[in-house]
Design an enzyme around this catalytic site. Structure first.
Site, mmCIF file in Angstrom:
data_model
loop_
_atom_site.group_PDB
_atom_site.id
_atom_site.type_symbol
_atom_site.label_atom_id
_atom_site.label_comp_id
_atom_site.label_asym_id
_atom_site.label_seq_id
_atom_site.Cartn_x
_atom_site.Cartn_y
_atom_site.Cartn_z
ATOM 1 N N ASP A 68 0.848 -1.147 -0.078
ATOM 2 C CA ASP A 68 -0.060 0.017 -0.208
ATOM 3 C C ASP A 68 0.978 1.062 0.053
ATOM 4 O O ASP A 68 1.372 1.872 1.031
ATOM 5 C CB ASP A 68 -0.895 -0.241 1.355
ATOM 6 C CG ASP A 68 -1.683 1.336 1.473
ATOM 7 O OD1 ASP A 68 -1.513 2.223 0.789
ATOM 8 O OD2 ASP A 68 -2.309 1.278 2.706
ATOM 9 N N GLU A 70 31.330 8.323 5.305
ATOM 10 C CA GLU A 70 31.812 7.913 6.724
ATOM 11 C C GLU A 70 30.543 8.042 7.532
ATOM 12 O O GLU A 70 30.043 9.055 7.797
ATOM 13 C CB GLU A 70 32.702 8.921 7.235
ATOM 14 C CG GLU A 70 34.168 9.169 6.198
ATOM 15 C CD GLU A 70 34.937 10.124 6.939
ATOM 16 O OE1 GLU A 70 35.350 9.962 8.089
ATOM 17 O OE2 GLU A 70 35.187 11.224 6.138
ATOM 18 N N GLU A 111 28.743 8.354 11.078
ATOM 19 C CA GLU A 111 28.557 8.417 12.593
ATOM 20 C C GLU A 111 27.493 8.255 13.372
ATOM 21 O O GLU A 111 26.307 8.575 12.702
ATOM 22 C CB GLU A 111 29.187 9.866 12.868
ATOM 23 C CG GLU A 111 30.722 9.970 12.221
ATOM 24 C CD GLU A 111 31.237 11.311 12.353
ATOM 25 O OE1 GLU A 111 32.479 11.394 12.457
ATOM 26 O OE2 GLU A 111 30.554 12.345 12.878
ATOM 27 N N GLU A 127 34.397 7.938 18.076
ATOM 28 C CA GLU A 127 34.556 9.207 17.559
ATOM 29 C C GLU A 127 34.771 10.366 18.684
ATOM 30 O O GLU A 127 34.992 9.922 19.889
ATOM 31 C CB GLU A 127 33.165 9.679 16.596
ATOM 32 C CG GLU A 127 33.561 9.694 15.270
ATOM 33 C CD GLU A 127 34.567 10.714 14.868
ATOM 34 O OE1 GLU A 127 34.926 11.630 15.525
ATOM 35 O OE2 GLU A 127 35.100 10.839 13.795
ATOM 36 N N GLU A 143 32.273 5.650 14.639
ATOM 37 C CA GLU A 143 32.047 5.737 13.212
ATOM 38 C C GLU A 143 32.774 4.594 12.261
ATOM 39 O O GLU A 143 33.511 3.922 12.966
ATOM 40 C CB GLU A 143 33.467 6.995 12.619
ATOM 41 C CG GLU A 143 33.362 6.979 11.458
ATOM 42 C CD GLU A 143 34.551 8.260 10.901
ATOM 43 O OE1 GLU A 143 34.457 9.147 11.462
ATOM 44 O OE2 GLU A 143 35.102 7.925 9.917
ATOM 45 N N HIS A 170 30.087 12.396 6.409
ATOM 46 C CA HIS A 170 30.957 12.751 5.202
ATOM 47 C C HIS A 170 30.961 12.165 3.979
ATOM 48 O O HIS A 170 31.126 10.827 4.133
ATOM 49 C CB HIS A 170 32.239 13.040 5.637
ATOM 50 C CG HIS A 170 32.594 14.038 7.059
ATOM 51 N ND1 HIS A 170 33.720 13.847 7.806
ATOM 52 C CD2 HIS A 170 31.443 14.777 7.677
ATOM 53 C CE1 HIS A 170 33.181 14.764 8.953
ATOM 54 N NE2 HIS A 170 32.338 14.995 8.866
ATOM 55 N N ARG A 204 39.224 20.966 8.306
ATOM 56 C CA ARG A 204 38.124 20.420 8.797
ATOM 57 C C ARG A 204 36.979 21.474 9.339
ATOM 58 O O ARG A 204 35.818 21.148 9.996
ATOM 59 C CB ARG A 204 38.620 19.519 9.906
ATOM 60 C CG ARG A 204 38.993 18.154 9.415
ATOM 61 C CD ARG A 204 39.325 17.118 10.525
ATOM 62 N NE ARG A 204 39.445 15.763 9.968
ATOM 63 C CZ ARG A 204 40.401 15.379 9.416
ATOM 64 N NH1 ARG A 204 41.499 16.083 9.117
ATOM 65 N NH2 ARG A 204 40.555 13.986 9.139
ATOM 66 N N GLU A 256 36.116 15.554 0.037
ATOM 67 C CA GLU A 256 35.435 15.360 1.149
ATOM 68 C C GLU A 256 33.933 16.262 1.337
ATOM 69 O O GLU A 256 34.774 17.312 1.762
ATOM 70 C CB GLU A 256 36.198 14.881 2.474
ATOM 71 C CG GLU A 256 35.135 14.448 3.585
ATOM 72 C CD GLU A 256 35.761 14.560 4.904
ATOM 73 O OE1 GLU A 256 36.600 15.638 5.398
ATOM 74 O OE2 GLU A 256 35.714 13.745 5.700
ATOM 75 N N ARG A 264 31.538 17.629 3.417
ATOM 76 C CA ARG A 264 31.037 17.307 4.902
ATOM 77 C C ARG A 264 29.645 17.734 5.468
ATOM 78 O O ARG A 264 29.366 17.270 6.343
ATOM 79 C CB ARG A 264 32.222 18.275 5.763
ATOM 80 C CG ARG A 264 33.756 17.592 5.654
ATOM 81 C CD ARG A 264 34.847 18.349 6.128
ATOM 82 N NE ARG A 264 34.623 18.376 7.816
ATOM 83 C CZ ARG A 264 35.443 17.464 8.367
ATOM 84 N NH1 ARG A 264 35.899 16.592 7.719
ATOM 85 N NH2 ARG A 264 35.199 17.636 9.750
HETATM 86 N N1 GLN Z 1 31.360 14.364 13.872
HETATM 87 C C1 GLN Z 1 31.842 15.639 12.912
HETATM 88 C C2 GLN Z 1 30.842 16.064 12.090
HETATM 89 O O1 GLN Z 1 29.738 16.297 12.630
HETATM 90 C C3 GLN Z 1 33.140 14.983 12.211
HETATM 91 C C4 GLN Z 1 34.225 14.952 13.122
HETATM 92 C C5 GLN Z 1 35.131 14.174 12.447
HETATM 93 O O2 GLN Z 1 34.980 13.242 11.837
HETATM 94 N N2 GLN Z 1 36.518 14.351 12.550
HETATM 95 O O3 GLN Z 1 30.594 16.326 10.930
HETATM 96 MG MG MG Z 2 36.725 9.624 9.474
HETATM 97 MG MG MG Z 3 34.414 11.166 11.893
HETATM 98 MG MG MG Z 4 35.651 12.680 7.523
#
Ligand code: GLN
Ligand code: MG
Ligand code: MG
Ligand code: MG
Length: 466
Positions: free
Chosen positions: A51, A125, A127, A202, A210, A259, A335, A355, A357
């Site tokens: 459905d 990746e 988390e 993490e 992670e 990421h 980062r 990457e 993010r």
């Molecule tokens: N936790 C972080 C985020 O929210 C990333 C941290 C990491 O991978 N170094 O993106």
């Molecule tokens: Mg990583």
């Molecule tokens: Mg990470």
């Molecule tokens: Mg990363």
């Protein structure tokens, strides 16, 4: 579970199953599952109708019949159940592929790339948090929480982890969920053929994990994400814990990102060539093609947010100070930027990638990966320059400086992201039909409106005496 043997052997065929769980995702990304008798599938009895009007974002109640077709290449034995398999499935309406099936959209993206001799390699990746008990209370309003992590099975587990943002690469015994994490990685590899390459504790306190698996195409990387979430949730539940993939479950500590590492490859003879790699580039061995791709991601980044960071909760993560992006800039090893170019040394054709993010694990991966590719390739097509890379911590730059450099910010709320997506979606046209996009936006608008009506514990804490 310690001491308990997993039943059966991996790599199984249909004959050994009594039951099959057919998995698919709805438009928002919730996993849906229906269990059918395996013998009916073997005997070609059609038992896969469902459905569509009861699945958010799918059909109207007046025209609701959909069917599932199992993709048997994804058949996996579920080791904690008896003779039961998991098969990721695709959706049909009146005998044709259903246009709102997210997996169909991802398949089409892969096909469109293939027609141009291209292949995307995607490595997400993932988390998430593992918590012991979910207390729906205002125990710690200063952390803005509705629940606590302290484990009753591990008294004292709170002490180390009360320090926020300090748990990166924490080993056992301080990592209380290490055994569970090993078990998860093992089951993913052995039974679900998700090739986990790295897993670690993490940054966030107590139980943030992670999991990274080997890159794949649009469909297989997406299948990998929904598989990791499903297996993680089940194994965690069997230990009496809960896995949380919300982007920001706790105030004052790192959130959960997803990421996305991505590169585009071009068929050359029998092999593929990495279009992102150019050894003559002194900055990061990055090609002009990759720079345009970055340009597209930055150009459409604000609209893209509505698909890659698609929940109200996503925007609690996208704030300064927690390694989550806030500003639409790019840089090598940076980062605090939305796009980081991993740089561990020169001569890295095989692994040259970017990457992205902003995404988080609340995104529907089939749609998110498609939208990322759409934005990047739009940058390539229009030759959008990404501007100069930024190699400084953007969190600590002054407002004036950010203004001078013309730095754009990600949206601050889901509603803002949806406004952006409504006005900037031309780039998605070749990949996501506009009727599907409209349904998606409507669904998300409703979600944002609904949640807005609920006061949070922190509001009560702040305003009670006002
Ligand atoms: N936790 C972080 C985020 O929210 C990333 C941290 C990491 O991978 N170094 O993106
Ligand atoms: Mg990583
Ligand atoms: Mg990470
Ligand atoms: Mg990363």
């Amino acid at each position: 579970i310690p001491g308990e043997r997993m039943s059966g052997t991996p790599g199984s065929d249909l004959d050994k199953f009594k039951w099959l769980e057919l998995h698919y995702t709805d438009l928002a990304g919730y996993l849906r599952s229906v269990t059918i008798a395996a013998e009916d599938l073997r005997d070609n009895v059609d038992v896969t109708g469902f459905d569509g009007s009861s699945v958010e974002g799918f059909t109207d109640i007046s025209d609701s019949d959909l069917t599932l077709r199992p993709d048997l290449s994804t058949l996996a034995e579920i080791p904690w159940l008896e003779a039961t398999g998991r098969v990721i499935s695709t959706i049909y309406k009146n005998g044709a592929r259903y246009e709102r099936d997210p997996r169909y959209i991802a398949e089409r993206t892969e096909k469109l790339l293939g027609e141009q001799g291209l292949e995307a390699r995607i490595g997400p990746e993932i988390e998430f948090h593992i918590v012991d008990k979910l207390y729906l209370s205002v125990d710690q309003p200063q952390r803005g929480l509705c629940y606590r992590i302290v484990s009753s099975e591990h008294p004292g587990s709170g002490s180390y982890f009360e320090k926020t943002k300090k748990a990166y690469h924490t080993p056992a015994p301080f990592d209380k969920v290490y055994g569970l994490r090993l078990e998860l990685a093992e089951v993913l590899r052995k039974y679900f053929r998700v090739h986990v390459e790295v897993h670690h504790h993490e940054v966030a306190s107590g139980g943030q994990i992670e999991i990274d698996f080997r890159y794949g195409g649009v469909v297989s990387a997406s299948d990998g994400v929904i598989t990791v979430k499903y297996v993680a949730r089940n194994i965690t539940a069997r230990h009496g814990y809960t896995a949380i993939f919300m982007p920001k479950p706790f105030a004052g500590d790192n959130g959960n990102g997803m990421h996305v590492h991505i590169s585009i490859w071009e068929r050359r003879g029998n092999g593929f060539r990495n279009l992102f790699y150019d050894p003559s580039d002194g900055y990061a061995e990055l090609s002009q093609y990759a720079r345009y791709f970055i340009g597209g991601l930055l150009e459409h980044g604000r609209a893209l947010a509505a698909i890659v960071a698609p929940t109200v909760n996503s925007y609690r993560r996208l704030i300064p100070g927690y390694e989550a992006p806030v500003y639409l800039v790019w840089g090598r090893s940076n980062r605090s930027a939305a796009i980081r170019v991993p740089f561990y040394g020169r001569g890295a054709e095989k692994s040259k990638r970017i990457e992205f993010r902003p995404p988080d694990p609340s995104a529907n991966p089939y749609l998110a990966f498609t939208a990322i590719i759409a934005a990047g390739l739009d940058g390539v097509r229009k030759k959008i320059e990404p501007g100069d890379p930024i190699d400084r911590n953007v969190y600590t730059m002054s407002e004036a400086e950010k203004k001078r450099l013309g730095i754009k910010e990600l949206p601050r709320s889901l509603e803002e992201a949806l406004d952006e997506l409504e006005s900037d979606n031309e780039f998605l046209r070749p990949y996501i039909p506009s009727s599907v996009l409209e349904a998606y936006i409507e669904l998300k608008r409703r979600e944002a409106r609904e949640l807005k009506g609920y006061p949070s514990p922190m509001e009560i804490y702040t305003y009670l005496s006002l």
